[in-house]
Design an enzyme around this catalytic site. Structure first.
Site: not given
Length: 141
Positions: A8-10, A66
């Protein structure tokens, strides 16, 4: 054996696993990567490869990502494109992770893909719409 890799991002992937572990305890055969500011696609590919290289050679892999088309997806797709033992599903959320994990040991890779998609779709609902649909259902209340 099938392993999950959450991308995922982050730090969302790490927090998804932390949340799932509140329910199931320590998750086995589940890994994650984070995609942080300043990182690029090659960084993600290398993170994924680091995990894949630690797995047994015959392990199948399901990436739960995501966003379709995002960097974590694109990097996972590069690994999965020509490999029948790897698939990628987008839209990861906690219900998807929990359902897939609970079926990890007794399902094929293709079955887990279907479980992931179905559980994510079923987890999106409206309280008021579900009450309207279930009016007269005494089991709901």
């Amino acid at each position: 054996m099938i392993s999950l890799i959450i991308g995922t991002h982050g730090s969302f992937s790490k927090e998804l696993i932390n949340s799932a572990e509140l329910i199931y305890g320590k998750l086995e055969n589940v890994n994650y990567i984070t995609f942080l500011p300043g990182e690029g696609q090659n960084d993600l590919i290398n993170k994924y490869k680091d995990i894949v290289n630690k797995l047994d050679q015959d392990t199948k892999i399901l990436f739960l990502i995501d966003l379709f088309g995002g960097s974590p997806f694109n990097a996972a797709s590069i690994l999965a494109f020509d490999n029948v033992n790897i698939d990628v599903v987008t839209g990861v959320n906690l219900p998807m992770l929990l359902e897939v994990y609970s079926n990890l040991d007794n399902s094929t890779l293709n079955e887990l893909v279907e479980i992931a998609i179905n559980s994510a779709q079923k987890s999106v609902c409206s309280l008021k719409k579900s009450i309207e649909l279930n009016k007269g259902d005494d089991d709901l209340l």
